[in-house]
Design a protein around this motif. Structure first.
Motif, PDB file in Angstrom:
ATOM      1  N   TYR A   1       0.636  -0.833  -0.040  1.00 29.57           N
ATOM      2  CA  TYR A   1      -0.144   0.004  -0.186  1.00 29.57           C
ATOM      3  C   TYR A   1       0.717   0.911   0.038  1.00 29.57           C
ATOM      4  O   TYR A   1       0.342   2.501   0.130  1.00 29.57           O
ATOM      5  CB  TYR A   1      -1.401   0.377   1.031  1.00 29.57           C
ATOM      6  CG  TYR A   1      -2.074  -0.681   1.207  1.00 29.57           C
ATOM      7  CD1 TYR A   1      -2.679  -0.822   0.273  1.00 29.57           C
ATOM      8  CD2 TYR A   1      -2.151  -1.744   1.868  1.00 29.57           C
ATOM      9  CE1 TYR A   1      -4.069  -2.324   0.018  1.00 29.57           C
ATOM     10  CE2 TYR A   1      -2.751  -3.395   1.855  1.00 29.57           C
ATOM     11  CZ  TYR A   1      -4.078  -2.655   1.220  1.00 29.57           C
ATOM     12  OH  TYR A   1      -4.760  -3.428  -0.043  1.00 29.57           O
TER      13      TYR A   1
ATOM     14  N   THR B   1      -7.635  -3.891   3.254  1.00 27.68           N
ATOM     15  CA  THR B   1      -7.589  -4.940   2.680  1.00 27.68           C
ATOM     16  C   THR B   1      -8.674  -5.102   3.462  1.00 27.68           C
ATOM     17  O   THR B   1      -9.105  -6.763   3.575  1.00 27.68           O
ATOM     18  CB  THR B   1      -6.435  -5.889   3.323  1.00 27.68           C
ATOM     19  OG1 THR B   1      -5.103  -5.225   2.763  1.00 27.68           O
ATOM     20  CG2 THR B   1      -6.548  -7.308   3.004  1.00 27.68           C
ATOM     21  N   SER B   2     -10.318  -4.891   3.222  1.00 26.96           N
ATOM     22  CA  SER B   2     -11.728  -5.038   4.199  1.00 26.96           C
ATOM     23  C   SER B   2     -12.635  -5.065   3.659  1.00 26.96           C
ATOM     24  O   SER B   2     -13.591  -5.703   4.527  1.00 26.96           O
ATOM     25  CB  SER B   2     -10.839  -4.742   5.693  1.00 26.96           C
ATOM     26  OG  SER B   2     -11.236  -3.581   6.061  1.00 26.96           O
TER      27      SER B   2
ATOM     28  N   HIS C   1     -13.640  -5.272   1.691  1.00 30.46           N
ATOM     29  CA  HIS C   1     -14.886  -6.845   1.304  1.00 30.46           C
ATOM     30  C   HIS C   1     -15.908  -7.943   1.735  1.00 30.46           C
ATOM     31  O   HIS C   1     -16.534  -8.422   1.435  1.00 30.46           O
ATOM     32  CB  HIS C   1     -13.707  -7.815  -0.054  1.00 30.46           C
ATOM     33  CG  HIS C   1     -12.855  -8.326   0.623  1.00 30.46           C
ATOM     34  ND1 HIS C   1     -11.191  -7.564   1.407  1.00 30.46           N
ATOM     35  CD2 HIS C   1     -12.314  -9.212   1.117  1.00 30.46           C
ATOM     36  CE1 HIS C   1     -10.857  -8.875   1.240  1.00 30.46           C
ATOM     37  NE2 HIS C   1     -11.281  -9.707   2.282  1.00 30.46           N
TER      38      HIS C   1
ATOM     39  N   VAL D   1     -11.257   3.908   1.020  1.00 36.57           N
ATOM     40  CA  VAL D   1     -11.120   2.033   0.914  1.00 36.57           C
ATOM     41  C   VAL D   1      -9.904   1.642  -0.385  1.00 36.57           C
ATOM     42  O   VAL D   1      -9.801   1.921  -1.623  1.00 36.57           O
ATOM     43  CB  VAL D   1     -12.534   1.461   0.609  1.00 36.57           C
ATOM     44  CG1 VAL D   1     -12.321   0.044   0.047  1.00 36.57           C
ATOM     45  CG2 VAL D   1     -13.134   2.262   0.945  1.00 36.57           C
TER      46      VAL D   1
ATOM     47  N   GLU E   1      -7.749  -1.962  -1.561  1.00 38.37           N
ATOM     48  CA  GLU E   1      -8.108  -2.696  -2.060  1.00 38.37           C
ATOM     49  C   GLU E   1      -6.877  -3.645  -2.571  1.00 38.37           C
ATOM     50  O   GLU E   1      -6.860  -3.700  -3.660  1.00 38.37           O
ATOM     51  CB  GLU E   1      -9.199  -3.515  -2.289  1.00 38.37           C
ATOM     52  CG  GLU E   1     -10.438  -4.056  -1.210  1.00 38.37           C
ATOM     53  CD  GLU E   1     -10.479  -5.026  -0.472  1.00 38.37           C
ATOM     54  OE1 GLU E   1      -9.827  -5.748  -0.235  1.00 38.37           O
ATOM     55  OE2 GLU E   1     -11.658  -4.809   0.662  1.00 38.37           O
TER      56      GLU E   1
ATOM     57  N   ARG F   1      -9.060  -8.990  -6.393  1.00 39.03           N
ATOM     58  CA  ARG F   1      -9.670  -8.440  -6.911  1.00 39.03           C
ATOM     59  C   ARG F   1     -10.423  -9.709  -7.697  1.00 39.03           C
ATOM     60  O   ARG F   1      -9.628 -11.145  -7.529  1.00 39.03           O
ATOM     61  CB  ARG F   1      -8.358  -8.361  -8.391  1.00 39.03           C
ATOM     62  CG  ARG F   1      -8.567  -7.068  -7.806  1.00 39.03           C
ATOM     63  CD  ARG F   1      -7.508  -6.506  -9.227  1.00 39.03           C
ATOM     64  NE  ARG F   1      -7.175  -6.525 -10.181  1.00 39.03           N
ATOM     65  CZ  ARG F   1      -7.889  -5.103 -11.094  1.00 39.03           C
ATOM     66  NH1 ARG F   1      -7.827  -4.786 -10.539  1.00 39.03           N
ATOM     67  NH2 ARG F   1      -8.251  -5.337 -12.153  1.00 39.03           N
TER      68      ARG F   1
ATOM     69  N   SER G   1     -11.929 -13.542  -0.532  1.00 41.18           N
ATOM     70  CA  SER G   1     -11.943 -12.698  -1.231  1.00 41.18           C
ATOM     71  C   SER G   1     -11.230 -12.205  -2.016  1.00 41.18           C
ATOM     72  O   SER G   1     -12.672 -10.978  -2.340  1.00 41.18           O
ATOM     73  CB  SER G   1     -11.101 -12.362   0.191  1.00 41.18           C
ATOM     74  OG  SER G   1      -9.956 -12.513   1.523  1.00 41.18           O
ATOM     75  N   CYS G   2     -11.292 -12.247  -2.947  1.00 40.57           N
ATOM     76  CA  CYS G   2     -11.090 -12.249  -3.704  1.00 40.57           C
ATOM     77  C   CYS G   2     -12.129 -12.536  -5.245  1.00 40.57           C
ATOM     78  O   CYS G   2     -13.282 -11.480  -5.891  1.00 40.57           O
ATOM     79  CB  CYS G   2      -9.981 -13.183  -4.961  1.00 40.57           C
ATOM     80  SG  CYS G   2      -8.704 -12.494  -4.935  1.00 40.57           S
TER      81      CYS G   2
ATOM     82  N   ALA H   1     -14.568  -9.464  -3.583  1.00 35.52           N
ATOM     83  CA  ALA H   1     -13.821  -7.971  -4.241  1.00 35.52           C
ATOM     84  C   ALA H   1     -15.070  -7.118  -5.163  1.00 35.52           C
ATOM     85  O   ALA H   1     -15.495  -8.074  -5.688  1.00 35.52           O
ATOM     86  CB  ALA H   1     -12.306  -7.879  -4.648  1.00 35.52           C
TER      87      ALA H   1
ATOM     88  N   TYR I   1      -8.793   1.762  -6.010  1.00 31.84           N
ATOM     89  CA  TYR I   1      -9.107   2.088  -4.462  1.00 31.84           C
ATOM     90  C   TYR I   1     -10.299   3.453  -4.296  1.00 31.84           C
ATOM     91  O   TYR I   1     -10.966   3.271  -5.655  1.00 31.84           O
ATOM     92  CB  TYR I   1      -8.166   3.820  -4.043  1.00 31.84           C
ATOM     93  CG  TYR I   1      -7.831   4.415  -5.285  1.00 31.84           C
ATOM     94  CD1 TYR I   1      -8.313   5.976  -6.289  1.00 31.84           C
ATOM     95  CD2 TYR I   1      -6.780   4.202  -6.299  1.00 31.84           C
ATOM     96  CE1 TYR I   1      -8.669   5.832  -6.885  1.00 31.84           C
ATOM     97  CE2 TYR I   1      -6.820   4.601  -7.467  1.00 31.84           C
ATOM     98  CZ  TYR I   1      -7.027   6.028  -7.031  1.00 31.84           C
ATOM     99  OH  TYR I   1      -6.857   6.214  -8.443  1.00 31.84           O
TER     100      TYR I   1
END
Length: 266
Positions: A38, A132-133, A135, A158, A160, A163, A215-216, A219, A257
């Motif tokens: 990041y 990273t949250s 999603h 935000v 992440e 993806r 998570s992907c 997203a 973002y």
């Protein structure tokens, strides 16, 4: 219409033992600091903070501290824009939060009680960030997080890595269990429970892989992020949605973002 699939992540579940959840967030914290993914968004985030006139950041869903232990140094050295950070989480890892506070000379503080990101306490004012949250939240809750920032006249960012595409699944998830096995002995502070859940009963490698894949799928795409903010642009807010590549622009998967701030403070 959103095509994301809102499956469950093990880390989110109330039944997940705190020792396993802390081991998961500790690993994610270690990985974020090791990769420094990041760092690429710091200049953009600094400009948003300047537009709101804020030097205080309230980080939501902080896990074990997220990227802030490294980002706060970049704000000092590269941006010449010092910030104070308050870490919050629904399941606060207070031991990790205390370590972040100590390592940052009290520049990083924390809230020790459970915080609902959709309904922030009025006394926690400052530019809000989620790393990273985002999603983790279905569309209704994601909208509530953004709306709460708008209602309280606070900026929000935000960010992440996850993806919803095949490349992200391969890059972010394929070798994760091997990475967990290789690096767990180097995660500090040392915990026997972390070693037990990694090597004796390998729940942590499985959970990191499972949650990474989920998570992907969860997203939000760029168009979906714009859709989430479509009803909030009329509230005197500016919204910026896009991507930034880390590692000097050579990253295979960019950071997504979403940044919003009150237009009246420009």
């Amino acid at each position: 219409m959103m095509r994301r699939i809102h499956l469950i992540e093990i880390e989110d579940q109330p039944w997940c033992p705190s020792s396993i959840r802390d081991a998961l967030t500790d690993f994610l914290q270690f990985a974020l600091n090791l990769g420094n993914y990041y760092a690429c968004i710091v200049p953009r985030l600094r400009r948003a903070l300047e537009r709101t006139g804020s030097h205080r950041v309230v980080d939501l869903c902080s896990g074990a501290g997220g990227p802030w232990p490294r980002l706060i140094e970049l704000f000092d050295k590269n941006e010449k824009y010092p910030v104070q950070v308050c870490l919050t989480d629904k399941y606060p890892n207070t031991a990790a939060f205390r370590r972040a506070r100590l390592a940052s000379d009290n520049r990083i503080g924390f809230c020790p009680v459970s915080i609902d990101a959709t309904q922030m306490p009025s006394d926690l004012s400052g530019f809000r960030t989620l790393f990273t949250s985002f999603h983790h939240f279905p569309p209704n809750a994601a909208c509530a997080i953004l709306r709460d920032a708008v209602i309280n006249d606070q900026g929000i960012g935000v960010f992440e890595i996850a993806r919803r595409d095949l490349l992200a699944l391969l890059v972010l998830c394929l070798f994760v269990p091997l990475v967990v096995f290789a690096f767990t002995p180097f995660i500090r502070p040392f915990r026997w429970s972390r070693l037990a859940w990694t090597y004796l009963i390998p729940i942590v490698p499985f959970a990191v892989l499972f949650d990474g894949i989920v998570s992907c799928f969860r997203a939000y795409s760029l168009s979906e992020l714009r859709q989430l903010t479509s009803g909030l642009s009329q509230c005197g807010y500016n919204w910026d949605v896009g991507e930034e590549k880390y590692w000097g622009g050579f990253s295979p998967v960019p950071v997504t973002y979403l940044i919003g701030y009150p237009a009246v403070k420009l």
